[in-house]
Design a protein around this motif. Structure first.
Motif, PDB file in Angstrom:
ATOM      1  N   ASN A   1       1.102  -0.922  -0.313  1.00  0.00           N
ATOM      2  CA  ASN A   1       0.162  -0.176  -0.025  1.00  0.00           C
ATOM      3  C   ASN A   1       0.748   1.468   0.012  1.00  0.00           C
ATOM      4  N   GLU A   2       0.825   1.577  -1.207  1.00  0.00           N
ATOM      5  CA  GLU A   2       2.113   3.173  -1.445  1.00  0.00           C
ATOM      6  C   GLU A   2       1.424   3.983  -0.839  1.00  0.00           C
ATOM      7  N   LYS A   3       0.405   4.184  -0.102  1.00  0.00           N
ATOM      8  CA  LYS A   3      -0.802   5.618   0.309  1.00  0.00           C
ATOM      9  C   LYS A   3      -0.387   5.013   2.214  1.00  0.00           C
ATOM     10  N   LYS A   4      -0.098   4.339   2.479  1.00  0.00           N
ATOM     11  CA  LYS A   4       0.124   3.553   4.234  1.00  0.00           C
ATOM     12  C   LYS A   4       1.482   2.583   4.153  1.00  0.00           C
ATOM     13  N   PHE A   5       2.338   2.994   3.204  1.00  0.00           N
ATOM     14  CA  PHE A   5       3.905   2.324   2.728  1.00  0.00           C
ATOM     15  C   PHE A   5       4.663   2.482   4.569  1.00  0.00           C
ATOM     16  N   ILE A   6       4.266   4.190   5.073  1.00  0.00           N
ATOM     17  CA  ILE A   6       5.195   4.162   6.184  1.00  0.00           C
ATOM     18  C   ILE A   6       3.978   4.621   7.377  1.00  0.00           C
ATOM     19  N   ASN A   7       4.479   3.863   8.574  1.00  0.00           N
ATOM     20  CA  ASN A   7       3.367   3.834   9.938  1.00  0.00           C
ATOM     21  C   ASN A   7       3.760   4.364  10.658  1.00  0.00           C
ATOM     22  N   ILE A   8       3.086   6.449  10.350  1.00  0.00           N
ATOM     23  CA  ILE A   8       3.308   7.451  10.871  1.00  0.00           C
ATOM     24  C   ILE A   8       3.407   7.382  12.536  1.00  0.00           C
ATOM     25  N   ILE A   9       2.758   7.426  12.854  1.00  0.00           N
ATOM     26  CA  ILE A   9       2.760   7.318  14.208  1.00  0.00           C
ATOM     27  C   ILE A   9       4.112   6.387  14.630  1.00  0.00           C
TER      28      ILE A   9
ATOM     29  N   ALA B   1       6.716   5.675  13.277  1.00  0.00           N
ATOM     30  CA  ALA B   1       7.952   6.594  12.458  1.00  0.00           C
ATOM     31  C   ALA B   1       8.031   8.445  13.662  1.00  0.00           C
ATOM     32  N   LYS B   2       7.059   8.754  13.680  1.00  0.00           N
ATOM     33  CA  LYS B   2       7.226   9.922  14.447  1.00  0.00           C
ATOM     34  C   LYS B   2       7.402   8.922  15.781  1.00  0.00           C
ATOM     35  N   LYS B   3       7.256   8.531  16.692  1.00  0.00           N
ATOM     36  CA  LYS B   3       7.634   8.034  17.745  1.00  0.00           C
ATOM     37  C   LYS B   3       9.436   7.378  18.116  1.00  0.00           C
TER      38      LYS B   3
ATOM     39  N   TYR C   1      14.139   8.257   0.724  1.00  0.00           N
ATOM     40  CA  TYR C   1      13.318   9.157   0.062  1.00  0.00           C
ATOM     41  C   TYR C   1      12.547   9.795   1.683  1.00  0.00           C
ATOM     42  N   LEU C   2      12.406  11.457   1.208  1.00  0.00           N
ATOM     43  CA  LEU C   2      11.742  12.529   2.205  1.00  0.00           C
ATOM     44  C   LEU C   2      10.630  12.315   2.339  1.00  0.00           C
ATOM     45  N   GLU C   3       9.714  12.405   3.220  1.00  0.00           N
ATOM     46  CA  GLU C   3       8.792  11.569   3.756  1.00  0.00           C
ATOM     47  C   GLU C   3       8.388  12.868   4.402  1.00  0.00           C
ATOM     48  N   ASN C   4       7.187  13.661   3.898  1.00  0.00           N
ATOM     49  CA  ASN C   4       6.722  15.660   4.947  1.00  0.00           C
ATOM     50  C   ASN C   4       5.880  14.745   5.496  1.00  0.00           C
ATOM     51  N   SER C   5       4.736  13.684   5.806  1.00  0.00           N
ATOM     52  CA  SER C   5       4.253  13.415   6.616  1.00  0.00           C
ATOM     53  C   SER C   5       4.673  13.463   7.965  1.00  0.00           C
ATOM     54  N   ILE C   6       6.151  13.159   8.490  1.00  0.00           N
ATOM     55  CA  ILE C   6       6.725  12.514   9.477  1.00  0.00           C
ATOM     56  C   ILE C   6       8.387  14.003   9.646  1.00  0.00           C
ATOM     57  N   LEU C   7       8.133  15.063   8.650  1.00  0.00           N
ATOM     58  CA  LEU C   7       8.925  15.900   9.653  1.00  0.00           C
ATOM     59  C   LEU C   7       7.939  17.150  10.427  1.00  0.00           C
ATOM     60  N   PRO C   8       8.915  17.292  10.998  1.00  0.00           N
ATOM     61  CA  PRO C   8       9.134  18.672  11.776  1.00  0.00           C
ATOM     62  C   PRO C   8       7.921  19.956  11.344  1.00  0.00           C
ATOM     63  N   LYS C   9       6.870  20.209  12.049  1.00  0.00           N
ATOM     64  CA  LYS C   9       6.058  21.657  11.416  1.00  0.00           C
ATOM     65  C   LYS C   9       6.995  22.328  11.436  1.00  0.00           C
TER      66      LYS C   9
END
Length: 230
Positions: A74-82, A84-86, A141-149
Motif C-alpha cells: 500500500n503506497e499510501k500507507k507505506f509508512i506507519n506514521i505514528i 515513525a514519529k515516535k 526518500y523524504l517523507e513529508n508526513s513525518i517532518l517536523p512542523k
C-alpha cells in the motif's frame, strides 16, 4: 565492536583515534537489518569520527530489526506514521544521551541512513538541524508526513543522496520529490546521483560516498581551524 545497552537504544561504537573533540557519526540501518550492516563503512571513515550504529526498535526475526512497520502493498500507507514519529523522537533523544555519555561535540553531527534509516535521517536532521549538519540518505526518500512542523537553521545542511535506478522498493520519482522540497527550503548543498543498481549500494556508489565524506570532513577541519585562529 560491542553492543551497548546502557542508553535508551542498543548500539555499537567505534571510538575515534584522537580521543578528544570527537565528532559523532550516527548510522541508522534499514528495514530487516541490524546495527552491524552500515558498520562495515567504518574502515574507510576519518579516524576522528566517533561512530555509533544503532539497533532497530522492533524485532522482526533473528538479528532483523525495523524502526517502524511498513506496508509494502500500500503506497499510501507505506509508512506507519505514528511509529515513525515516535522513533524520530527516540533517536533524537538518544543523540543527546550519546553526546553526554561519550563526551562528543554538540556540532557538527553526521547522520547516515539506508532505506528506512535514510527516510528517518531526513526527518531527524531537519528536527535537529542546529546540531546535525551532514546527512547521508542512501536508497531512501523524504517523507513529508513525518517532518517536523517547524524547521529552523536548515540552510547550512549538506546532503549526500544516492539511489538505484532500478530500485523495486522505493521508486526514483519519490526521491526526486524530496530533492524539490529541499531546494524550495534553500538547501542547495546537495549531492545527488542515481546508480545502475537496485535497492542497494554498488561499488561506484560506495566510492562516491566515501569521497564525499572525506572531502566534506577536510573542508570542515580547515574551516574550524581558520575560525579558531581568527
Amino acid at each position: 565492536m560491542l553492543l551497548k545497552n546502557q542508553l535508551s537504544i542498543k548500539h555499537i561504537i567505534k571510538k575515534s583515534i584522537s580521543g578528544n573533540e570527537n565528532t559523532l557519526f550516527l548510522m541508522i540501518h534499514g528495514y530487516g537489518s541490524n546495527e552491524k550492516d552500515l558498520f562495515s563503512f567504518t574502515k574507510n571513515l576519518p579516524e576522528d569520527f566517533f561512530i555509533i550504529s544503532i539497533q532497530g526498535l522492533y524485532s522482526i526475526g533473528t538479528d532483523k530489526y525495523s524502526w517502524y512497520d511498513i506496508d509494502f502493498d500500500n503506497e499510501k500507507k507505506f509508512i506507519n506514521i505514528i511509529q515513525a514519529k515516535k522513533t524520530i523522537e527516540k533517536i533524537s533523544f538518544f543523540i543527546h544521551e550519546a553526546i553526554k555519555e561519550y563526551q562528543l561535540k554538540q556540532n557538527p553531527i553526521w547522520i547516515c541512513g539506508f532505506s528506512q534509516g535514510a527516510i528517518l535521517s531526513y526527518a531527524i536532521a531537519l528536527k535537529n538541524s542546529d546540531k546535525i549538519k551532514k546527512v547521508i540518505a542512501l536508497s531512501g526518500y523524504l517523507e513529508n508526513s513525518i517532518l517536523p512542523k517547524k524547521i529552523n537553521y536548515y540552510t547550512d545542511l549538506e546532503f549526500f543522496i544516492s539511489h538505484g535506478k532500478y530500485d523495486p522498493i522505493i521508486p526514483v520519482n519519490w526521491v526526486k520529490k524530496g530533492l524539490k522540497f529541499l531546494k524550495q527550503k534553500k538547501i542547495f548543498s546537495l549531492f545527488y546521483k542515481e546508480y545502475d543498481s537496485g535497492h542497494t549500494l554498488n561499488n561506484i556508489n560506495y566510492q562516491d560516498l566515501i569521497h564525499w565524506i572525506k572531502e566534506k570532513h577536510i573542508y570542515s577541519d580547515v574551516k574550524n581551524k581558520n575560525f579558531n585562529h581568527e
